[in-house]
Write a protein that holds these residues in place. Structure first.
Motif, mmCIF file in Angstrom:
data_model
loop_
_atom_site.group_PDB
_atom_site.id
_atom_site.type_symbol
_atom_site.label_atom_id
_atom_site.label_comp_id
_atom_site.label_asym_id
_atom_site.label_seq_id
_atom_site.Cartn_x
_atom_site.Cartn_y
_atom_site.Cartn_z
ATOM 1 N N THR A 196 14.564 -59.837 117.879
ATOM 2 C CA THR A 196 15.660 -59.641 117.266
ATOM 3 C C THR A 196 15.419 -59.102 115.808
ATOM 4 O OG1 THR A 196 16.812 -61.695 117.992
ATOM 5 C CG2 THR A 196 17.828 -60.725 116.381
ATOM 6 N N SER B 150 16.909 -57.916 112.351
ATOM 7 C CA SER B 150 17.980 -57.948 111.198
ATOM 8 C C SER B 150 17.793 -56.871 110.074
ATOM 9 C CB SER B 150 18.023 -59.145 110.676
ATOM 10 O OG SER B 150 18.391 -60.265 111.456
ATOM 11 N N THR C 125 24.614 -57.228 106.686
ATOM 12 C CA THR C 125 23.477 -57.438 107.740
ATOM 13 C C THR C 125 23.681 -56.936 109.089
ATOM 14 O OG1 THR C 125 22.633 -59.270 106.471
ATOM 15 C CG2 THR C 125 21.853 -59.138 108.910
ATOM 16 N N GLN C 126 23.089 -56.461 109.940
ATOM 17 C CA GLN C 126 23.384 -56.018 110.919
ATOM 18 C C GLN C 126 22.053 -56.428 111.911
ATOM 19 O OE1 GLN C 126 23.884 -51.821 111.978
ATOM 20 N NE2 GLN C 126 24.863 -51.361 109.972
ATOM 21 N N GLN C 127 22.223 -56.973 113.390
ATOM 22 C CA GLN C 127 21.399 -57.583 114.093
ATOM 23 C C GLN C 127 21.234 -56.541 115.381
ATOM 24 O OE1 GLN C 127 21.698 -61.651 114.768
ATOM 25 N NE2 GLN C 127 20.086 -62.268 113.193
ATOM 26 N N LYS C 128 20.257 -56.447 115.915
ATOM 27 C CA LYS C 128 20.150 -55.807 117.372
ATOM 28 C C LYS C 128 18.866 -56.574 118.045
ATOM 29 C CE LYS C 128 22.272 -51.733 115.749
ATOM 30 N NZ LYS C 128 22.150 -50.361 116.139
ATOM 31 N N ARG C 129 19.156 -56.562 119.460
ATOM 32 C CA ARG C 129 17.794 -57.217 120.095
ATOM 33 C C ARG C 129 17.381 -55.972 121.015
ATOM 34 N NH1 ARG C 129 21.535 -61.154 119.612
ATOM 35 N NH2 ARG C 129 20.772 -63.171 119.474
#
Length: 110
Positions: free
Chosen positions: A82, A84, A91-95
């Motif tokens: 993950t 961030s 804040t953006q999150q990507k997996r």
């Protein structure tokens, strides 16, 4: 000229991309890294002062860095992560799932 590869624990990374010369130097090293991130504003302007954190599947932080430019490349063990990215309090999150021989590009745009 190649940019300096740094390490946090087992993770090798390089960042930069301010100016065409640095972007070309990073692209020359790109095949050494399996995670390639780009940080930019939605209007296309590059961002260089976002905070980036990468956590493995068990939640352990394996990389925490403020890149020295809009591009951040990292070499991580195969697995799920993950990412961030925080810029200006947003804040953006990507997996991502990385294989041993594959690479992935991830963009964060504010």
């Amino acid at each position: 000229a190649l940019l300096e590869v740094r390490h946090q624990g087992d993770v090798a990374y390089v960042s930069g991309g301010v100016g065409e010369g640095e972007r070309e130097a990073l692209r020359a090293q790109a095949d050494r890294f399996n995670l390639r991130m780009e940080l930019a504003a939605k209007n296309g302007e590059y961002i260089s002062n976002a905070n980036v954190s990468v956590r493995n599947r068990s939640g352990e932080e394996v990389l925490n860095v403020v890149p020295e430019g809009p591009l951040l490349y990292a070499k991580l063990p195969a697995g799920s992560y993950t990412i961030s990215a925080d810029y200006a309090g947003k804040t953006q999150q990507k997996r991502v799932t990385l294989g041993a021989a594959s690479s992935q590009k991830v963009g964060f745009y504010w």
